[in-house]
Each structure stands twice: as C-alpha cells, then as structure tokens.
Write an enzyme that holds these catalytic residues in place. Structure first.
Site, PDB file in Angstrom:
ATOM      1  N   LYS A  78       0.779  -0.554   0.071  1.00 20.95           N
ATOM      2  CA  LYS A  78       0.383   0.861   0.012  1.00 20.95           C
ATOM      3  C   LYS A  78       0.259   1.153  -0.314  1.00 20.95           C
ATOM      4  O   LYS A  78       2.195   1.201   0.578  1.00 20.95           O
ATOM      5  CB  LYS A  78      -1.128   0.005   1.354  1.00 20.95           C
ATOM      6  CG  LYS A  78      -2.134   0.793   0.837  1.00 20.95           C
ATOM      7  CD  LYS A  78      -3.473  -0.016   0.498  1.00 20.95           C
ATOM      8  CE  LYS A  78      -4.285   0.333   0.678  1.00 20.95           C
ATOM      9  NZ  LYS A  78      -5.858  -0.090  -0.315  1.00 20.95           N
ATOM     10  N   GLY A 178     -25.732   0.967   1.416  1.00 18.79           N
ATOM     11  CA  GLY A 178     -24.859   2.128   1.085  1.00 18.79           C
ATOM     12  C   GLY A 178     -25.722   1.302  -0.799  1.00 18.79           C
ATOM     13  O   GLY A 178     -26.141   0.311  -1.415  1.00 18.79           O
ATOM     14  N   GLY A 180     -23.844   2.534  -3.695  1.00 15.49           N
ATOM     15  CA  GLY A 180     -23.090   2.594  -4.310  1.00 15.49           C
ATOM     16  C   GLY A 180     -22.636   1.386  -5.375  1.00 15.49           C
ATOM     17  O   GLY A 180     -23.357   0.991  -5.625  1.00 15.49           O
ATOM     18  N   VAL A 182     -20.311  -0.654  -4.904  1.00 11.68           N
ATOM     19  CA  VAL A 182     -20.684  -2.674  -4.841  1.00 11.68           C
ATOM     20  C   VAL A 182     -22.368  -2.830  -4.674  1.00 11.68           C
ATOM     21  O   VAL A 182     -22.705  -3.842  -4.801  1.00 11.68           O
ATOM     22  CB  VAL A 182     -19.925  -2.417  -3.257  1.00 11.68           C
ATOM     23  CG1 VAL A 182     -19.907  -3.802  -2.846  1.00 11.68           C
ATOM     24  CG2 VAL A 182     -18.717  -2.018  -3.497  1.00 11.68           C
ATOM     25  N   GLY A 183     -23.155  -1.993  -3.834  1.00 13.33           N
ATOM     26  CA  GLY A 183     -24.353  -2.558  -3.723  1.00 13.33           C
ATOM     27  C   GLY A 183     -25.724  -1.863  -4.460  1.00 13.33           C
ATOM     28  O   GLY A 183     -25.953  -2.966  -4.328  1.00 13.33           O
TER      29      GLY A 183
HETATM   30  P1  NAD Z   1     -19.480   4.471  -3.639  1.00 11.01           P
HETATM   31  O1  NAD Z   1     -18.997   5.422  -2.895  1.00 11.01           O
HETATM   32  O2  NAD Z   1     -20.163   3.874  -4.916  1.00 11.01           O
HETATM   33  O3  NAD Z   1     -20.306   4.152  -2.169  1.00 11.01           O
HETATM   34  C1  NAD Z   1     -21.254   4.309  -1.293  1.00 11.01           C
HETATM   35  C2  NAD Z   1     -22.861   4.040  -1.304  1.00 11.01           C
HETATM   36  O4  NAD Z   1     -22.713   3.785   0.341  1.00 11.01           O
HETATM   37  C3  NAD Z   1     -23.254   5.294  -1.717  1.00 11.01           C
HETATM   38  O5  NAD Z   1     -24.696   5.009  -2.126  1.00 11.01           O
HETATM   39  C4  NAD Z   1     -23.306   5.798   0.239  1.00 11.01           C
HETATM   40  O6  NAD Z   1     -24.900   7.125  -0.480  1.00 11.01           O
HETATM   41  C5  NAD Z   1     -23.709   5.021   0.957  1.00 11.01           C
HETATM   42  N1  NAD Z   1     -23.238   5.866   1.906  1.00 11.01           N
HETATM   43  C6  NAD Z   1     -22.799   6.723   2.427  1.00 11.01           C
HETATM   44  N2  NAD Z   1     -23.128   6.703   3.735  1.00 11.01           N
HETATM   45  C7  NAD Z   1     -24.281   5.766   4.465  1.00 11.01           C
HETATM   46  C8  NAD Z   1     -24.565   5.348   5.658  1.00 11.01           C
HETATM   47  N3  NAD Z   1     -23.722   6.124   7.201  1.00 11.01           N
HETATM   48  N4  NAD Z   1     -25.463   4.808   5.407  1.00 11.01           N
HETATM   49  C9  NAD Z   1     -26.067   4.373   4.023  1.00 11.01           C
HETATM   50  N5  NAD Z   1     -25.506   4.172   3.288  1.00 11.01           N
HETATM   51  C10 NAD Z   1     -24.867   5.259   2.792  1.00 11.01           C
HETATM   52  O7  NAD Z   1     -18.601   3.042  -2.975  1.00 11.01           O
HETATM   53  P2  NAD Z   1     -18.078   1.585  -3.240  1.00 11.01           P
HETATM   54  O8  NAD Z   1     -17.215   1.821  -3.664  1.00 11.01           O
HETATM   55  O9  NAD Z   1     -19.798   0.830  -3.577  1.00 11.01           O
HETATM   56  O10 NAD Z   1     -18.290   1.356  -1.615  1.00 11.01           O
HETATM   57  C11 NAD Z   1     -18.716   0.533  -0.501  1.00 11.01           C
HETATM   58  C12 NAD Z   1     -17.687   0.322   0.567  1.00 11.01           C
HETATM   59  O11 NAD Z   1     -17.350  -0.952  -0.244  1.00 11.01           O
HETATM   60  C13 NAD Z   1     -16.410   0.989   0.823  1.00 11.01           C
HETATM   61  O12 NAD Z   1     -16.373   0.419   2.247  1.00 11.01           O
HETATM   62  C14 NAD Z   1     -14.811   0.147  -0.046  1.00 11.01           C
HETATM   63  O13 NAD Z   1     -14.249   0.452   0.919  1.00 11.01           O
HETATM   64  C15 NAD Z   1     -15.784  -0.051   0.016  1.00 11.01           C
HETATM   65  N6  NAD Z   1     -14.854  -1.067  -1.213  1.00 11.01           N
HETATM   66  C16 NAD Z   1     -15.604  -1.387  -2.479  1.00 11.01           C
HETATM   67  C17 NAD Z   1     -14.548  -1.906  -3.354  1.00 11.01           C
HETATM   68  C18 NAD Z   1     -15.750  -1.787  -5.123  1.00 11.01           C
HETATM   69  O14 NAD Z   1     -14.797  -1.853  -5.909  1.00 11.01           O
HETATM   70  N7  NAD Z   1     -15.887  -0.563  -4.969  1.00 11.01           N
HETATM   71  C19 NAD Z   1     -14.198  -2.946  -3.659  1.00 11.01           C
HETATM   72  C20 NAD Z   1     -13.579  -3.723  -1.980  1.00 11.01           C
HETATM   73  C21 NAD Z   1     -14.187  -2.904  -1.461  1.00 11.01           C
END
Ligand code: NAD
Length: 368
Positions: A78, A178, A180, A182-183
């Site tokens: 990292k 969430g 975003g 992932v969700g």
């Molecule tokens: P993103 O920014 O695309 O989406 C995050 C989502 O969470 C958004 O819809 C936001 O509105 C929502 N959110 C934020 N705070 C919130 C809360 N308090 N309650 C409910 N919803 C809330 O991020 P992402 O890329 O989807 O990542 C989400 C998580 O997954 C993070 O922990 C990230 O580290 C982890 N992650 C992501 C990836 C990836 O490939 N994108 C890979 C591994 C881990």
C-alpha cells in the site's frame, strides 16, 4: 512525520517501508511492501493529508491477506501521498508523477487507485513507469465499478453461503446498506439470481418494500441523481431501522463499523455478506456467530475488485475478469465455510488462516 515502526511486523512482513521526499515537487509519501511471496504486490495508492506509517502498514497487510485469500499471484502493498486530494489537478499530477518516478525501481509493487486517486492518476503512473492497475479503458483498463466487479463477487459469495445459513437464495429476501458501486451491483446480481430486495439505504435515507423494490427502476432513479428514499416504488423508513428489517440476507456496502454490539441484536437476517470493508466490529462478529448468524468476511466477499485488477494486469478481458471472479469467490467462500466448520472458527479467522497457509506455502519456495 512521527516515525514509529518498532511495533510493526511479524514473520511474513513487511519487507520494505519506504519514506519518499522530493522537496522540489512538495512530495512526501510512504510505501509499505508487506509480502511478495505469491508475486509482485498489488495495492492502492491513496492521497490524504494525515497518513501514517502504521495505517499504510495495516492496509498493506490487509492487501497481502486479501490477495492470498483470493488466490491471486500477487502479494500485498500500500502507499500514500501525504497531501490534500483537492490540491488541484495540476498539483496532483505533479505529485503522482513524481511519486511514480521515485518507485520506478521498486518493481515488486504495482499501484492501483484508492481514496483520493483514480484511473487518471493510474494512467500517469503507467505513463511514468509502465506499471499500474485500475487504468482507463483506453489503456486496456477494465472499468470495475461500471461492470460491478465487486458487487458481482458479493452476490456469488451470497449464493455459496446461503444454503449453509439454511436459506434458498431463490425467493430469499435481502437488504443492502449503501447503493453505490458495490451495493447497487450486488443488489442487481442477486435479483437476477431470484432474490428479492426488500430495503436499501444510502447516505441520505432508506426505503423498503415488502413485496420487493423494482431494482432496474431504482438504479435508474439513483443514476438520475436522486437519493433512494425519494423513489416512489416503496415506503421511506428510518435509516437506523435497516439493521432490524425482516429479511434473510443483510449486506453492508457503505461504511466501516456499522454493525456493533449496540445494534447487532436487532438483526433478523441469518446471513451477513460483508460488501464494505470492516463493516462489523470484532465484538459484533462474535455476537452474530453466537446467535448463529453466518458472516462472510470482507476480504473474501469483496475481493471482486482486486481480482478484476489482477486480470487487467495480466492482459485479460472484461468477460475473463467476471468468470475469474465467479470461480475464485465461489471456491474461497466454500473453503472458508469448510475450514470454519472443521476447525470451529469464526469465518473471518478461518479465512485468515487460509490466507496465511497460502502465503507460508509460497514463502517456502522463495530463497531465504
Ligand atoms: P460508493 O461511494 O460508490 O458508494 C457508497 C454508498 O454508500 C453510496 O450510495 C452512499 O450514499 C452510501 N452511504 C454512505 N454513507 C452511508 C450511511 N451512513 N448509510 C447508508 N449508506 C451510506 O462506494 P463503493 O465503491 O460502493 O464502496 C462501498 C464500500 O465497499 C466501501 O467500504 C469500500 O471500501 C468497499 N469496497 C469497494 C470496492 C469497489 O470495488 N468499489 C472493493 C472492495 C471494497
């Protein structure tokens, strides 16, 4: 910068801690290469004003375990540039390019995007030193958030774990925190596999529908820039009530530490798939285990992104990335569950042991 490294490390790493300074460009950065027994290390380059060596070390170890658990030919590292990511486009380019030039000879480390950096930053790194992952499509990159690499893996993990939790995925009910990258994608892939999305939240609110939310319409609504709670195909609910919603599978896909000893007793779900990183505290994970709620840990369930990055690095296509994610997450979720049962361990402990045993095997092939 305060330097405190005496408490860092064990028998597997880190092998290198680098402090980089280039006063002319205003660059201060940290690189930790934790372990490269399985191959050159892949790990994100973040940009934040308050990075510490310890934080970068812990994140590098998480990558070592995640890459080994995913069965990738890559170790973990990292890095971090100590700067405000909102420092301006020109300044950011100078910092990232200077950083890249300073790690030119550190060929055992392949940077990827992380907090405060993106695919454009990776294009600058690649331009300087010829290696990076998470590149723009024009440079052979696979747009992992667009195709839903991580969300797809989360859905695969749910499919494998569901029978173990006594759930038939087809016809099951799930909730997601969430919406975003992932969700949203995890929801879509699960609905395609016959499950029903009954509640979802984002940072602004939450919505539920006992009969199932129309996933395509909800994704369209969100893409148009609206928060989920303004979607007309369901009833708004208090975000804090999402934990206690009546469902079979609960998927945290937003923030760390959302399941704690203070709210975990409200969970009705029998299966929790960790889409976000560290979404549950250690105590919460232990309490869930005692209540018979099955947890699939983050570095098993959300490895889709790094698997995709590895396929990209080795010149693979988008469809190869998806099939590799399916194959690896299926096998690793299965092995985690088997080990957890056989050795009577929390799934997270079982997954950590699985990763360590792969790293130790790989280390045995390396010159001491
Ligand atoms: P993103 O920014 O695309 O989406 C995050 C989502 O969470 C958004 O819809 C936001 O509105 C929502 N959110 C934020 N705070 C919130 C809360 N308090 N309650 C409910 N919803 C809330 O991020 P992402 O890329 O989807 O990542 C989400 C998580 O997954 C993070 O922990 C990230 O580290 C982890 N992650 C992501 C990836 C990836 O490939 N994108 C890979 C591994 C881990």
């Amino acid at each position: 910068m305060e330097i405190e490294i005496h408490n860092i490390g064990d028998n597997i790493g880190p092998r290198k801690i680098l402090l980089l300074r280039q006063p002319g460009a205003g660059l201060e950065a940290i690189v930790v290469v934790d372990n490269i027994a399985c191959g050159p290390a892949i790990g994100g380059l973040r940009m934040e004003p308050d990075i510490t060596i310890e934080e970068i070390y812990r994140l590098s170890r998480a990558m070592t375990l995640k890459n080994a658990a995913a069965g990738l030919p890559h170790g973990g590292a990292k890095s971090g540039i100590i700067a405000d990511p909102a420092c301006g486009h020109k300044k950011k380019e100078i910092l990232v390019r200077t950083f890249a030039r300073m790690i030119r000879e550190l060929t055992e480390y392949i940077p990827g995007p992380d907090m405060g950096t993106n695919e454009e930053c990776m294009a600058w790194v690649k331009d300087e030193i010829g290696r990076a992952v998470g590149l723009p499509e024009a440079l052979g990159g696979i747009p992992l958030d667009e195709i839903g690499a991580t969300g797809f893996g989360v859905a695969v993990a749910a499919e494998v774990a569901a029978p173990e939790a006594g759930i038939s995925l087809k016809g099951s009910r799930f909730a997601v925190q969430g919406f975003g990258a992932v969700g949203r994608h995890a929801s879509n892939f699960l609905v395609k596999r016959g499950a029903t999305l009954v509640a979802v939240s984002d940072s602004q609110g939450a919505i539920q529908n006992r009969n199932g939310l129309d996933i395509e319409a909800l994704i369209k609504h969100k893409k148009e820039g609206f928060p989920v709670h303004t979607f007309t195909g369901g009833q708004t609910m208090d975000s804090d009530e999402l934990v206690g919603i009546e469902c079979d599978i609960w998927i945290p896909a937003a923030r760390p530490d959302v399941l704690t000893e203070n709210n975990v007793d409200q969970l009705k779900a029998r299966l929790v798939i960790h889409g976000a990183n560290i979404p549950a505290t250690e105590t919460a994970e232990q309490l869930m285990h005692e209540r018979g709620i099955l947890n699939i840990p983050d570095f098993i369930a959300n490895a889709g992104g790094v698997i995709c990055a590895s396929v990209e690095y080795h010149g693979g296509s988008q469809s190869q990335a998806m099939s590799t994610i399916e194959e690896k997450i299926r096998a690793n979720t299965f092995e985690t569950l088997e080990r957890s049962k056989k050795e009577n361990l929390l799934p997270r402990e079982a997954a950590v042991r699985m990763a360590y045993s792969r790293i130790e095997k790989a280390m045995a092939y390396r010159r001491a």
